[in-house]
Design an enzyme around this catalytic site. Structure first.
Site, PDB file in Angstrom:
ATOM      1  N   LYS A 208     -12.024   6.471  -2.507  1.00 27.37           N
ATOM      2  CA  LYS A 208     -11.468   7.764  -2.907  1.00 27.37           C
ATOM      3  C   LYS A 208     -11.108   7.763  -4.382  1.00 27.37           C
ATOM      4  O   LYS A 208     -11.470   8.679  -5.132  1.00 27.37           O
ATOM      5  CB  LYS A 208     -10.247   8.100  -2.056  1.00 27.37           C
ATOM      6  CG  LYS A 208      -9.611   9.438  -2.423  1.00 27.37           C
ATOM      7  CD  LYS A 208      -8.311   9.692  -1.683  1.00 27.37           C
ATOM      8  CE  LYS A 208      -8.560  10.118  -0.260  1.00 27.37           C
ATOM      9  NZ  LYS A 208      -7.312  10.612   0.395  1.00 27.37           N
ATOM     10  N   GLU A 214     -10.601  -4.247  -3.583  1.00 32.59           N
ATOM     11  CA  GLU A 214     -11.628  -4.992  -2.851  1.00 32.59           C
ATOM     12  C   GLU A 214     -13.009  -4.372  -3.057  1.00 32.59           C
ATOM     13  O   GLU A 214     -14.007  -5.067  -3.296  1.00 32.59           O
ATOM     14  CB  GLU A 214     -11.288  -5.019  -1.353  1.00 32.59           C
ATOM     15  CG  GLU A 214      -9.985  -5.712  -1.015  1.00 32.59           C
ATOM     16  CD  GLU A 214      -8.782  -4.776  -0.989  1.00 32.59           C
ATOM     17  OE1 GLU A 214      -7.773  -5.118  -0.349  1.00 32.59           O
ATOM     18  OE2 GLU A 214      -8.852  -3.687  -1.613  1.00 32.59           O
ATOM     19  N   GLY A 269      -8.434   8.399   4.592  1.00 28.09           N
ATOM     20  CA  GLY A 269      -9.505   7.425   4.809  1.00 28.09           C
ATOM     21  C   GLY A 269      -9.901   7.278   6.272  1.00 28.09           C
ATOM     22  O   GLY A 269     -11.086   7.248   6.607  1.00 28.09           O
ATOM     23  N   ARG A 270      -8.907   7.176   7.165  1.00 26.25           N
ATOM     24  CA  ARG A 270      -9.205   6.951   8.574  1.00 26.25           C
ATOM     25  C   ARG A 270      -9.718   8.210   9.261  1.00 26.25           C
ATOM     26  O   ARG A 270     -10.126   8.159  10.414  1.00 26.25           O
ATOM     27  CB  ARG A 270      -7.973   6.403   9.290  1.00 26.25           C
ATOM     28  CG  ARG A 270      -6.729   7.276   9.169  1.00 26.25           C
ATOM     29  CD  ARG A 270      -5.488   6.507   9.580  1.00 26.25           C
ATOM     30  NE  ARG A 270      -4.254   7.262   9.401  1.00 26.25           N
ATOM     31  CZ  ARG A 270      -3.582   7.366   8.258  1.00 26.25           C
ATOM     32  NH1 ARG A 270      -4.064   6.796   7.158  1.00 26.25           N
ATOM     33  NH2 ARG A 270      -2.442   8.032   8.201  1.00 26.25           N
ATOM     34  N   GLU A 355      -2.250   2.872  11.730  1.00 20.48           N
ATOM     35  CA  GLU A 355      -1.946   3.301  10.369  1.00 20.48           C
ATOM     36  C   GLU A 355      -1.296   4.679  10.366  1.00 20.48           C
ATOM     37  O   GLU A 355      -0.511   5.001   9.484  1.00 20.48           O
ATOM     38  CB  GLU A 355      -3.221   3.309   9.520  1.00 20.48           C
ATOM     39  CG  GLU A 355      -2.958   3.405   8.021  1.00 20.48           C
ATOM     40  CD  GLU A 355      -4.170   3.079   7.186  1.00 20.48           C
ATOM     41  OE1 GLU A 355      -4.296   1.918   6.739  1.00 20.48           O
ATOM     42  OE2 GLU A 355      -5.009   3.979   6.977  1.00 20.48           O
ATOM     43  N   HIS A 386     -14.145 -11.608  31.052  1.00 21.21           N
ATOM     44  CA  HIS A 386     -14.208 -13.061  31.092  1.00 21.21           C
ATOM     45  C   HIS A 386     -13.352 -13.682  29.992  1.00 21.21           C
ATOM     46  O   HIS A 386     -13.518 -14.862  29.673  1.00 21.21           O
ATOM     47  CB  HIS A 386     -15.665 -13.517  30.956  1.00 21.21           C
ATOM     48  CG  HIS A 386     -16.528 -13.059  32.090  1.00 21.21           C
ATOM     49  ND1 HIS A 386     -16.777 -13.836  33.202  1.00 21.21           N
ATOM     50  CD2 HIS A 386     -17.160 -11.883  32.306  1.00 21.21           C
ATOM     51  CE1 HIS A 386     -17.549 -13.160  34.040  1.00 21.21           C
ATOM     52  NE2 HIS A 386     -17.802 -11.970  33.519  1.00 21.21           N
ATOM     53  N   LYS A 506      -0.370  -4.757  -1.725  1.00 22.34           N
ATOM     54  CA  LYS A 506      -1.294  -4.569  -2.846  1.00 22.34           C
ATOM     55  C   LYS A 506      -0.569  -4.783  -4.179  1.00 22.34           C
ATOM     56  O   LYS A 506      -1.074  -5.445  -5.092  1.00 22.34           O
ATOM     57  CB  LYS A 506      -1.886  -3.155  -2.817  1.00 22.34           C
ATOM     58  CG  LYS A 506      -2.812  -2.852  -1.650  1.00 22.34           C
ATOM     59  CD  LYS A 506      -3.305  -1.415  -1.776  1.00 22.34           C
ATOM     60  CE  LYS A 506      -4.155  -0.991  -0.610  1.00 22.34           C
ATOM     61  NZ  LYS A 506      -4.604   0.412  -0.721  1.00 22.34           N
TER      62      LYS A 506
END
Length: 541
Positions: A208, A214, A269-270, A355, A386, A506
């Site tokens: 954005k 990162e 973002g999400r 979030e 399992h 951050k």
């Protein structure tokens, strides 16, 4: 008007008293008392079927939950969301992810301007880019077709498109391969690039702000890798695209203007898959299938917006979840898709839910006095059976589950899918009803083994079914869970659209980095941080 703390509301107290009474009633009792319970405690909307009969709820429970929802002004809050009200109070902005998939023709006004023409313009630009790439018209610097797309993003800019590309694998263009890199660990990108050729690779930088640490570190790595091969800075314009709310920053970085796809500050973002962040998905499955996804989500938006609360699928899911968290002491919630292509769906919902509602402060700034979002986790069935299903069946805590499946397979082979569906249905049955010692005795299980093979039951689950996993159905599931999270934010009185909790780490990492490099003294850090910095520096030397 000053808000009242949720836990002091009379509707909340009534539910607490009701929960105390319900703890004495098991699921076997509820089903025995109502032979038609499985059909009565179910709801279908927009082709999505929810069986919630295996939750410890009665008609009275639901009455009290809907009464709480109305006391929290849920209908008004839903109207505010779709009226572009500033539901994100700490950032003073609306949450308009739903507008990205709105085909109604209605204007959506933000600061006096209709945002819908801009949304349509970007979508058309994305479709044209897909046409160029899929036809070979968008080629690499050396003229070769671009056959590998590497998405560089993190959080919602990675989880959303990655989840959807896996989920819609059968609809992807043959020969076009999409990869996702999010980790700052250089091994993630290096490992992805190991078998790729710069001549055939397109990178999409999804950020954005176009400053995400990162993502931009990986973008620099990718540019260096590309230029090591071409030795011509002009190659960047052919091999990079950007999805960003900061187009000028992308242009300054070297992305060509025709390859910059804008989204806006009001896109979280999400919640961003339907925006330019969905570019890798659109390139893979094509504009028509991408629009199917958007229209599926839009159909669920309209259902959520207009259906009465009692017949509203996201509302019902949200209230059942709040019932478990706030009144029956559930701490986690498992997402269990019985479809391998939904393998990243639990991780996607983990970010969406945790979030959004992992907050301890109400919208008026006061500490909440009730529990908010649970821990969301999960894996596809049947592999989970399992692994962690042992705890689900016989552990010391009840974990509510969503079992998600499809009536028809896109990859039919013999009776594999029928076996899969049988497992899905059986697991919900086993969680609900368990196996008693008297039943074990009737099955001639030796007495010493009966304590170990007893299943307590009363483990709640929802079963969510649709006909087939198509782009439209995936869009409906995404929107259903988005709105479920929003409703729970209203019930818990938290802002579901900010995420200040991700910021502190951050900030501290930027302070620690020069000390780790030896460019600054770590004397002002706490003793643990100093010791860790020194240990890493020693081992790096």
């Amino acid at each position: 008007m000053k808000r009242v703390s949720r836990s002091t509301m009379p509707e909340w107290r009534a539910l607490r008293q009701h929960a105390a009474a319900m703890r004495r009633t098991g699921l076997r009792d509820l089903f025995a008392a109502d032979p038609r319970r499985g059909g009565r405690f179910a709801l279908e909307a927009e082709g999505v079927y929810l069986d919630y009969s295996r939750n410890p709820v009665t008609a009275e429970t639901l009455r009290l939950l809907f009464k709480l929802a109305r006391a929290c002004a849920l209908t008004r809050e839903i109207s505010g969301l779709f009226a572009a009200a500033k539901v994100n109070g700490t950032e003073d902005r609306p949450a308009l992810h739903w507008a990205l998939r709105d085909f109604s023709g209605r204007p959506v006004m933000v600061q006096g301007a209709d945002i819908m023409p801009g949304i349509r313009c970007v979508r058309e630009k994305m479709a044209l880019a897909a046409g160029r790439l899929r036809s070979g018209g968008w080629a690499g610097h050396g003229g070769k077709p671009l056959t590998h797309i590497v998405n560089l993003g993190i959080g919602g800019s990675d989880l959303g498109p990655q989840m959807a590309c896996l989920a819609l694998r059968p609809f992807a263009r043959q020969g076009l391969h999409v990869h996702f890199v999010s980790n700052l660990d250089p091994g993630h990108l290096a490992g992805t690039l190991r078998d790729l050729s710069p001549e055939n690779t397109l990178f999409i930088i999804a950020s954005k702000t176009f400053t995400t640490q990162e993502t931009m570190a990986n973008a620099a790595f990718a540019r260096a890798w590309l230029l090591d091969h071409f030795a011509d800075p002009a190659a960047v314009a052919y091999h990079f695209a950007a999805a960003t709310a900061s187009p000028q920053a992308a242009l300054d970085w070297g992305v060509a203007a025709e390859n910059i796809f804008e989204f806006w500050e009001w896109v979280g973002g999400r919640y961003s898959l339907a925006s330019a962040v969905g570019l890798p998905l659109l390139l893979a499955i094509g504009p028509e299938r991408f629009e199917e996804l958007l229209r599926g989500a839009a159909a669920m938006d309209e259902h959520f917006r207009n259906a009465p609360l009692e017949a509203n699928l996201p509302v019902l899911l949200a209230l059942l979840g709040a019932w478990q968290v706030n009144f029956l002491d559930a701490r986690t919630h498992a997402i269990l898709p019985y479809d391998q292509d939904l393998s990243r769906f639990p991780a996607y919902l983990q970010q969406l839910d945790m979030e959004s509602n992992g907050k301890n402060v109400a919208r008026d700034g006061r500490k909440v006095t009730h529990r908010t979002g649970p821990v969301i986790w999960g894996e596809p069935g049947t592999n989970g059976q399992h692994a962690f299903f042992q705890l689900l069946h016989q552990g010391t805590q009840a974990v509510p589950c969503d079992l998600i499946g499809f009536c028809r397979s896109r990859d039919p082979f013999r009776d594999h899918h029928e076996q899969l569906l049988a497992h899905l249905i059986a697991q919900g049955q086993a969680l609900a009803f368990g196996r008693t010692r008297s039943e074990l005795a009737a099955e001639n299980v030796p007495a010493p083994l009966r304590p170990f093979r007893e299943f307590a039951g009363d483990r709640p689950s929802n079963t969510i079914l649709a006909e087939e996993l198509t782009p439209g159905v995936l869009g409906k599931l995404i929107a259903m869970y988005e709105h479920k999270v929003f409703v729970q934010g209203v019930i818990w009185d938290v802002n579901s659209f900010d995420q200040w909790g991700v910021e502190l780490g951050k900030q501290l990492s930027r302070r620690i980095l020069p000390k780790l490099k030896g460019e600054a003294d770590a004397a002002d850090e706490d003793s643990s941080t100093r010791a860790l910095i020194e240990y890493c520096r020693k081992k790096r030397r």
